[in-house]
Motif scaffolding. Structure first.
Motif, PDB file in Angstrom:
ATOM      1  N   GLN A   4      -3.107  43.704   9.092  1.00 41.04           N
ATOM      2  CA  GLN A   4      -4.572  43.638   9.257  1.00 41.04           C
ATOM      3  C   GLN A   4      -5.204  45.026   9.374  1.00 41.04           C
ATOM      4  O   GLN A   4      -6.388  45.190   9.146  1.00 41.04           O
ATOM      5  CB  GLN A   4      -4.941  42.816  10.499  1.00 41.04           C
ATOM      6  CG  GLN A   4      -5.061  41.321  10.245  1.00 41.04           C
ATOM      7  CD  GLN A   4      -3.719  40.622  10.146  1.00 41.04           C
ATOM      8  OE1 GLN A   4      -2.675  41.221  10.417  1.00 41.04           O
ATOM      9  NE2 GLN A   4      -3.746  39.364   9.758  1.00 41.04           N
ATOM     10  N   ASP A   5      -4.394  46.025   9.801  1.00 46.11           N
ATOM     11  CA  ASP A   5      -4.950  47.369   9.992  1.00 46.11           C
ATOM     12  C   ASP A   5      -4.868  48.219   8.728  1.00 46.11           C
ATOM     13  O   ASP A   5      -5.403  49.325   8.690  1.00 46.11           O
ATOM     14  CB  ASP A   5      -4.183  48.098  11.116  1.00 46.11           C
ATOM     15  CG  ASP A   5      -4.226  47.328  12.413  1.00 46.11           C
ATOM     16  OD1 ASP A   5      -5.304  46.789  12.720  1.00 46.11           O
ATOM     17  OD2 ASP A   5      -3.188  47.235  13.112  1.00 46.11           O
ATOM     18  N   TRP A   6      -4.161  47.734   7.720  1.00 48.68           N
ATOM     19  CA  TRP A   6      -3.995  48.546   6.515  1.00 48.68           C
ATOM     20  C   TRP A   6      -5.286  48.680   5.720  1.00 48.68           C
ATOM     21  O   TRP A   6      -6.082  47.736   5.638  1.00 48.68           O
ATOM     22  CB  TRP A   6      -2.925  47.929   5.600  1.00 48.68           C
ATOM     23  CG  TRP A   6      -1.527  48.110   6.096  1.00 48.68           C
ATOM     24  CD1 TRP A   6      -1.067  49.038   6.992  1.00 48.68           C
ATOM     25  CD2 TRP A   6      -0.400  47.314   5.721  1.00 48.68           C
ATOM     26  NE1 TRP A   6       0.279  48.875   7.191  1.00 48.68           N
ATOM     27  CE2 TRP A   6       0.719  47.832   6.428  1.00 48.68           C
ATOM     28  CE3 TRP A   6      -0.204  46.246   4.859  1.00 48.68           C
ATOM     29  CZ2 TRP A   6       1.998  47.297   6.300  1.00 48.68           C
ATOM     30  CZ3 TRP A   6       1.066  45.709   4.726  1.00 48.68           C
ATOM     31  CH2 TRP A   6       2.153  46.238   5.435  1.00 48.68           C
ATOM     32  N   ALA A   7      -5.469  49.837   5.106  1.00 47.71           N
ATOM     33  CA  ALA A   7      -6.588  50.032   4.185  1.00 47.71           C
ATOM     34  C   ALA A   7      -6.261  49.320   2.875  1.00 47.71           C
ATOM     35  O   ALA A   7      -5.109  48.954   2.616  1.00 47.71           O
ATOM     36  CB  ALA A   7      -6.806  51.521   3.945  1.00 47.71           C
ATOM     37  N   ASN A   8      -7.289  49.140   2.042  1.00 52.09           N
ATOM     38  CA  ASN A   8      -7.130  48.371   0.811  1.00 52.09           C
ATOM     39  C   ASN A   8      -5.994  48.845  -0.088  1.00 52.09           C
ATOM     40  O   ASN A   8      -5.232  48.040  -0.623  1.00 52.09           O
ATOM     41  CB  ASN A   8      -8.438  48.407   0.017  1.00 52.09           C
ATOM     42  CG  ASN A   8      -9.457  47.455   0.607  1.00 52.09           C
ATOM     43  OD1 ASN A   8      -9.087  46.525   1.328  1.00 52.09           O
ATOM     44  ND2 ASN A   8     -10.716  47.689   0.315  1.00 52.09           N
ATOM     45  N   GLU A   9      -5.885  50.163  -0.260  1.00 52.34           N
ATOM     46  CA  GLU A   9      -4.861  50.700  -1.174  1.00 52.34           C
ATOM     47  C   GLU A   9      -3.460  50.292  -0.687  1.00 52.34           C
ATOM     48  O   GLU A   9      -2.567  50.025  -1.484  1.00 52.34           O
ATOM     49  CB  GLU A   9      -4.922  52.237  -1.238  1.00 52.34           C
ATOM     50  CG  GLU A   9      -6.229  52.809  -1.744  1.00 52.34           C
ATOM     51  CD  GLU A   9      -7.281  53.018  -0.649  1.00 52.34           C
ATOM     52  OE1 GLU A   9      -7.257  52.290   0.379  1.00 52.34           O
ATOM     53  OE2 GLU A   9      -8.119  53.913  -0.826  1.00 52.34           O
TER      54      GLU A   9
END
Ligand SMILES: *Cc1c(COP(=O)(O)O)cnc(C)c1O
Length: 391
Positions: A4-9
């Motif tokens: 959930q904390d990851w950025a889109n890339e």
């Protein structure tokens, strides 16, 4: 750090991963229709419990699960359901929520098969359809002044790239008691997030930019847990499941989606600007140009670009358009879109052949109209091919 904390890339490359005991780097293809149980008791409990165990690939499959989970996180949806094609996604998203006597409101300007589902198939099951000019809020207001159940729309719409004001239409739809289903194919999940604009359900033909390399068909429905309760049994019992192999192809597509869409957008913007005033071209439609009647609205609801589709009329009607298409050497004549390869089609004789002359005229398709899906080639090479073909 959780998914959930990851950025889109990062999400596009890692989210939803289910790694096996063999510690593979690339996602595994679980090409299996069924699953085995060590005991009869285990089978019994698998069928009794919450669906967390894989029991049959029409219901769930690990490779398909990875694709669904990655799409849900990227779109910001609670649930994702993969389907065998984009049309399976559209049909299931609509049919799961409608019953005889219900009402659906949609624009005239739609992908041909979507229009067929709404008018012909759902009509046979007693669902009433009201079609509007999607760019005219007054028509939406009028159509949604009575109770409705579903609003279905595309923006930008096929093939003339009309823009629908998703935020305003969602407000009107919700006031009329309708859920909003957006076919977001032309915008791609990178450039537009309908759920953030008030839509309730998003559908994709993953065949297009998500695969992005013209290899396989697929689709996906993104929605809330609540709507998912209707979609899940519909899919389970009607069976338009995505093949695990195709899910794997689509997972590989997602890894490069943002990079590819950025290049698609850059190329399309260059071509649209260069061709807009070409003497053989009449009305060129690209939402990124100031000349597009809804450029400001497109800029407000799309982020990072305006997509890779351009529509324009070639002077000389059907003969003029066909002559230009037949002179192309690099750009291929094909009705697909969102491919690394640039593709061009003549809607009046292909994708929109089924429409009457009046219906085509209403959505702005003339005998000279062509729709170009700009690929990832060098933009100058594409421009040379087009200017040469236009003569
Ligand atoms: C291609 C397309 C579909 C249908 O998707 P398939 O994967 O071909 O079934 C639906 N809507 C739009 C806007 C499309 O471009």
């Amino acid at each position: 750090m959780s998914e959930q904390d990851w950025a889109n890339e990062t999400l596009l490359i890692h989210a939803g991963r289910l790694r096996s005991q063999f510690d593979e780097t690339s996602e595994a293809i679980w090409m299996t229709s069924g699953y085995v149980y060590k005991t009869a008791e285990e089978a019994e409990s698998a069928f009794k419990n919450d669906g967390s165990r894989f029991v049959y690939s029409r219901y769930r499959n690990p490779t398909v699960d990875m694709f669904e989970r990655r799409m849900a996180l990227y779109e910001g949806a609670e649930r994702a359901f993969a389907t065998s094609s984009g049309m399976a996604a559209v049909y299931a998203a609509l049919a799961a929520g409608l019953k005889a006597g219900d009402r659906i409101v949609a624009p005239h300007a739609l992908f041909g098969s979507c229009l067929y589902i709404i008018n012909d198939i759902l009509g046979r099951f007693g669902v009433q359809a009201t079609l509007v000019d999607g760019t005219d809020l007054a028509q939406w207001r009028e159509a949604l002044s009575r109770p409705a159940n579903i609003v279905f729309l595309e923006s930008p719409a096929n093939p003339m790239l009309d823009i629908v004001d998703i935020r305003e239409v969602a407000k009107l739809a919700h006031a009329a008691g309708a859920l909003v289903v957006v076919d977001n194919v032309f915008a791609t999940p990178v450039l537009q997030k309908p759920l953030q604009l008030g839509a309730d359900v998003v559908v994709y033909s993953a065949t297009k930019h998500i695969d992005g390399q013209g290899r396989c068909l697929g689709g996906v429905i993104l929605c809330s847990n609540a709507y998912g309760e209707k979609v899940a049994p519909f899919l389970r019992h009607t069976g338009p499941s995505l093949s695990p192999f195709n899910a794997w192809v689509l997972l590989k597509g997602l890894e490069t989606l943002e990079l590819r869409v950025a290049r698609h957008v850059e190329n399309a913007a260059k071509l649209a600007a260069a061709l807009e005033h070409h003497p053989k071209i009449e009305r060129l439609s690209y939402p990124g140009l100031k000349s597009h009647p809804q450029h400001a609205l497109a800029a407000a609801q799309m982020k990072g670009g305006f997509g890779n589709l351009i529509a324009f009329n070639i002077k000389g009607g059907k003969d003029g358009a066909f002559a230009a298409l037949n002179r192309l050497q690099l750009i291929a004549i094909s009705n697909n879109l969102g491919d690394a390869k640039s593709l061009i089609t003549h809607p009046a004789t292909t994708t929109h052949q089924r429409l009457t002359d009046a219906e085509r005229a209403r959505v702005g398709i003339t005998d000279g109209t062509v729709r170009l899906s700009v690929g990832l080639e060098n933009a100058d090479d594409l421009l040379k091919d087009l200017t040469n073909a236009l003569g």
